[in-house]
Design a protein around this motif. Sequence first.
Motif, PDB file in Angstrom:
ATOM      1  N   SER A 147     -59.868  -8.634 104.607  1.00 39.14           N
ATOM      2  CA  SER A 147     -59.625  -8.647 103.162  1.00 39.14           C
ATOM      3  C   SER A 147     -60.603  -9.584 102.476  1.00 39.14           C
ATOM      4  N   SER A 148     -60.686  -9.464 101.163  1.00 40.79           N
ATOM      5  CA  SER A 148     -61.639 -10.269 100.394  1.00 40.79           C
ATOM      6  C   SER A 148     -61.110 -11.686 100.202  1.00 40.79           C
ATOM      7  N   THR A 149     -62.018 -12.582  99.855  1.00 41.94           N
ATOM      8  CA  THR A 149     -61.690 -13.979  99.604  1.00 41.94           C
ATOM      9  C   THR A 149     -61.855 -14.297  98.120  1.00 41.94           C
ATOM     10  N   ILE A 150     -61.363 -15.451  97.709  1.00 49.63           N
ATOM     11  CA  ILE A 150     -61.573 -15.884  96.329  1.00 49.63           C
ATOM     12  C   ILE A 150     -63.067 -16.072  96.069  1.00 49.63           C
ATOM     13  N   THR A 151     -63.834 -16.438  97.096  1.00 53.66           N
ATOM     14  CA  THR A 151     -65.277 -16.575  96.926  1.00 53.66           C
ATOM     15  C   THR A 151     -65.936 -15.209  96.730  1.00 53.66           C
ATOM     16  N   ASP A 152     -65.457 -14.184  97.437  1.00 50.68           N
ATOM     17  CA  ASP A 152     -65.929 -12.816  97.182  1.00 50.68           C
ATOM     18  C   ASP A 152     -65.633 -12.402  95.745  1.00 50.68           C
ATOM     19  N   GLU A 153     -64.402 -12.675  95.307  1.00 44.90           N
ATOM     20  CA  GLU A 153     -63.980 -12.244  93.974  1.00 44.90           C
ATOM     21  C   GLU A 153     -64.741 -12.973  92.880  1.00 44.90           C
ATOM     22  N   LEU A 154     -65.100 -14.238  93.137  1.00 48.04           N
ATOM     23  CA  LEU A 154     -65.926 -14.958  92.157  1.00 48.04           C
ATOM     24  C   LEU A 154     -67.293 -14.297  92.038  1.00 48.04           C
ATOM     25  N   MET A 155     -67.870 -13.923  93.171  1.00 48.07           N
ATOM     26  CA  MET A 155     -69.160 -13.226  93.139  1.00 48.07           C
ATOM     27  C   MET A 155     -69.065 -11.915  92.365  1.00 48.07           C
ATOM     28  N   LEU A 156     -68.011 -11.158  92.609  1.00 50.03           N
ATOM     29  CA  LEU A 156     -67.824  -9.891  91.898  1.00 50.03           C
ATOM     30  C   LEU A 156     -67.638 -10.126  90.403  1.00 50.03           C
ATOM     31  N   ALA A 157     -66.878 -11.172  90.054  1.00 50.37           N
ATOM     32  CA  ALA A 157     -66.575 -11.445  88.644  1.00 50.37           C
ATOM     33  C   ALA A 157     -67.816 -11.827  87.852  1.00 50.37           C
ATOM     34  N   THR A 158     -68.792 -12.462  88.496  1.00 51.88           N
ATOM     35  CA  THR A 158     -70.006 -12.897  87.798  1.00 51.88           C
ATOM     36  C   THR A 158     -71.193 -11.982  88.091  1.00 51.88           C
ATOM     37  N   ASN A 159     -70.884 -10.811  88.663  1.00 50.33           N
ATOM     38  CA  ASN A 159     -71.943  -9.862  89.034  1.00 50.33           C
ATOM     39  C   ASN A 159     -72.979 -10.522  89.936  1.00 50.33           C
ATOM     40  N   PHE A 160     -72.464 -11.332  90.866  1.00 51.44           N
ATOM     41  CA  PHE A 160     -73.256 -12.004  91.897  1.00 51.44           C
ATOM     42  C   PHE A 160     -74.263 -13.005  91.320  1.00 51.44           C
ATOM     43  N   LYS A 161     -73.894 -13.572  90.175  1.00 54.49           N
ATOM     44  CA  LYS A 161     -74.729 -14.632  89.591  1.00 54.49           C
ATOM     45  C   LYS A 161     -74.281 -16.014  90.079  1.00 54.49           C
ATOM     46  N   SER A 162     -73.035 -16.130  90.563  1.00 62.10           N
ATOM     47  CA  SER A 162     -72.568 -17.398  91.116  1.00 62.10           C
ATOM     48  C   SER A 162     -73.297 -17.699  92.415  1.00 62.10           C
ATOM     49  N   LYS A 163     -73.301 -18.969  92.767  1.00 61.96           N
ATOM     50  CA  LYS A 163     -73.783 -19.375  94.088  1.00 61.96           C
ATOM     51  C   LYS A 163     -72.588 -19.839  94.911  1.00 61.96           C
ATOM     52  N   VAL A 164     -72.431 -19.235  96.074  1.00 62.56           N
ATOM     53  CA  VAL A 164     -71.327 -19.554  96.976  1.00 62.56           C
ATOM     54  C   VAL A 164     -71.921 -19.980  98.313  1.00 62.56           C
ATOM     55  N   ILE A 165     -71.563 -21.179  98.743  1.00 60.84           N
ATOM     56  CA  ILE A 165     -72.075 -21.727 100.000  1.00 60.84           C
ATOM     57  C   ILE A 165     -70.908 -22.192 100.860  1.00 60.84           C
ATOM     58  N   GLY A 166     -70.938 -21.828 102.135  1.00 59.59           N
ATOM     59  CA  GLY A 166     -69.966 -22.321 103.104  1.00 59.59           C
ATOM     60  C   GLY A 166     -70.641 -23.280 104.067  1.00 59.59           C
ATOM     61  N   LEU A 167     -69.988 -24.426 104.343  1.00 59.35           N
ATOM     62  CA  LEU A 167     -70.553 -25.453 105.224  1.00 59.35           C
ATOM     63  C   LEU A 167     -69.482 -26.037 106.125  1.00 59.35           C
ATOM     64  N   ALA A 168     -69.785 -26.199 107.397  1.00 64.05           N
ATOM     65  CA  ALA A 168     -68.873 -26.846 108.328  1.00 64.05           C
ATOM     66  C   ALA A 168     -69.591 -27.115 109.642  1.00 64.05           C
ATOM     67  N   ILE A 169     -69.048 -28.023 110.413  1.00 62.39           N
ATOM     68  CA  ILE A 169     -69.504 -28.171 111.795  1.00 62.39           C
ATOM     69  C   ILE A 169     -69.126 -26.911 112.576  1.00 62.39           C
ATOM     70  N   LEU A 309     -66.329 -26.352 101.781  1.00 69.29           N
ATOM     71  CA  LEU A 309     -66.689 -27.402 102.737  1.00 69.29           C
ATOM     72  C   LEU A 309     -65.510 -27.674 103.666  1.00 69.29           C
ATOM     73  N   SER A 310     -65.760 -27.633 104.958  1.00 69.45           N
ATOM     74  CA  SER A 310     -64.710 -27.947 105.930  1.00 69.45           C
ATOM     75  C   SER A 310     -65.130 -29.153 106.753  1.00 69.45           C
ATOM     76  N   TYR A 311     -64.235 -30.115 106.860  1.00 70.15           N
ATOM     77  CA  TYR A 311     -64.461 -31.279 107.723  1.00 70.15           C
ATOM     78  C   TYR A 311     -63.817 -31.020 109.083  1.00 70.15           C
ATOM     79  N   SER A 312     -64.640 -30.806 110.090  1.00 64.64           N
ATOM     80  CA  SER A 312     -64.159 -30.350 111.396  1.00 64.64           C
ATOM     81  C   SER A 312     -63.855 -31.478 112.375  1.00 64.64           C
ATOM     82  N   SER A 313     -64.522 -32.616 112.234  1.00 61.91           N
ATOM     83  CA  SER A 313     -64.412 -33.662 113.260  1.00 61.91           C
ATOM     84  C   SER A 313     -63.017 -34.238 113.373  1.00 61.91           C
ATOM     85  N   THR A 314     -62.262 -34.200 112.288  1.00 63.19           N
ATOM     86  CA  THR A 314     -60.878 -34.671 112.349  1.00 63.19           C
ATOM     87  C   THR A 314     -60.079 -33.900 113.397  1.00 63.19           C
ATOM     88  N   ASP A 315     -60.398 -32.622 113.582  1.00 64.63           N
ATOM     89  CA  ASP A 315     -59.691 -31.808 114.561  1.00 64.63           C
ATOM     90  C   ASP A 315     -60.101 -32.163 115.984  1.00 64.63           C
TER      91      ASP A 315
END
Length: 555
Positions: A147-169, A309-315
């Motif tokens: 299924s889609s994510t809120i980040t997908d829906e943001l991209m669709l809502a702005t006609n892919f003008k938003s910048k979406v970045i995922g970061l994690a260890i 942003l996900s902080y992985s080291s805590t896990d």
Amino acid sequence: MRIHHKRICQLLIIFLIIPFACQQNQNDPKIRKDAKKPKLVVGIVVDQFRPDYLTRYYEHFSANGFKRILTNGYQNKNTHFNYIPTYTGPGHASVYTGATPKTHGIIANDWYDRAMGEKVYCAEDTSVHTIGSESKKGLMSPHRMLSSTITDELMLATNFKSKVIGLAIKDRGSILPAGHTPTGAYWYDSSTGDFITSSYYDRKELPEWMQQFNARKLSDKYLDSAWTLSLPEEAYTQSTADAMPYESVFKGKDQSVFPYDLKELRKDNGNFGLLPGTPFGNTLSTDVAIAAIEGEQMGQDEITDFLALSYSSTDYIGHGFGPRSMEVEDTYIKLDQDIERLLNYLDEKVGEGEYLVFVTADHACAEVPSYMLSKKIPAGYYRGREYKNAIENALSEKYGAGDWIESLSNEQFFLNQELIAEKKIKLDEIRQFVVQQVLQLDGVAQAYSASDMQQSEFTEGIASALQMGYNFKRSGDVLFVLEPGWFHGSGIGTTHGSGYNYDSHVPLLWFGAGIEAGASYKRQSIDDIAVTLSFLLDTKLPNGATGEPILELLK
């Protein structure tokens, strides 16, 4: 006259309804039009974060880290995962899809695929290749998330003008929140110490800003230092003694005591693979988050951008040492410093009141059973091989010799349906037999068949949580639930995965643009987060979303 009288009545009704309707529109937060959208949303998922850490370690936090968010932001104190199992992959997917594994399909970190006859990993994708190194760490994508994510829906809502970045260890901590259509998703390659990505994202090389970041060799810098306590040892009043028998011990050390000479330990502990198991993994994640905002110029115009942003080291540290350890306490003291640094940067780069931050977790964690037993509190361990052998023997005794169980994973038995059909045994019959046998195993509290999950609707309790995590095509034939305080393990450290409060209850903090200070004890589900963000950002709901908006936050 009758017609005239009827017309007058209609007009009176209209005049009475219109003011009421207008008043309702003005007070309904879902259709409020005066809210300014944030220039940047920063979604922070702290891996294995428990609510009690915010209170137990509160005195050690600075005024501008977690305390700033708690003082000036909104706190949903009674937020829970509403499904089983509570693992990292499903957790990140649920936060961002507003759905549960039943819908988004990420039923665990890895699970048995009946069609393939083997286990699969939630983010693995052998059709792509690594960008940024020669290793196979980049053979990843979100293709198993249905299924889609809120980040997908943001991209669709702005006609892919938003910048979406995922970061994690962790790869899954970056890939699943970033969704199917991000600007980019990046994760740590433990063989090189660099951040990498996948060809799924239509790239032939890393962006220039990431190449420059990797060239700084910060992983080497942190691994050539030492992990020392942030405060005098006597200040760690919320922890057990520095060395406990159930804590992990790094190769090259005799016991789990501070300080940790990382320069020496890295030789025998995976070199760059050591970093995620130290607080410097979180520090490196903060470094790369700042580099991403700078490099992509996020939050610099009126089109909302999104950093997941996900902080992985805590896990990693929680698993190794347990929630009562000095290592975990010190990790959250250092994480607080990273949160402060990130907020200060956002103030300077994006502007106070121009960005929105939410902080939550992908799951919490259990107390270490060995510790609980020492305090005369019920707990225990089980071994999967013993469970599997016991059920295999019971099936062979009743139905004849055969390989009746294909897999036991995530507290689910996958039966050999081909053998069952060959012997002309009714599938529901054998499932119910296994349920009865599983209930006789030491440490098992409840058991359900796939038929129960498919034919009944459970509305509360553990059975409901199991059903919300049950995917018709991917889940097993028999599901079982352990007694509280029990989990699969060898006696070292802790884990998570159950539907009990110690695994399901997580923090949920909101801070920044449009957020007023406050708190709520109303029970919220983890799938409410993405739905609430949809209303805040004025996007469509993620297509599989099952959550509800948090109205107190939207007012």
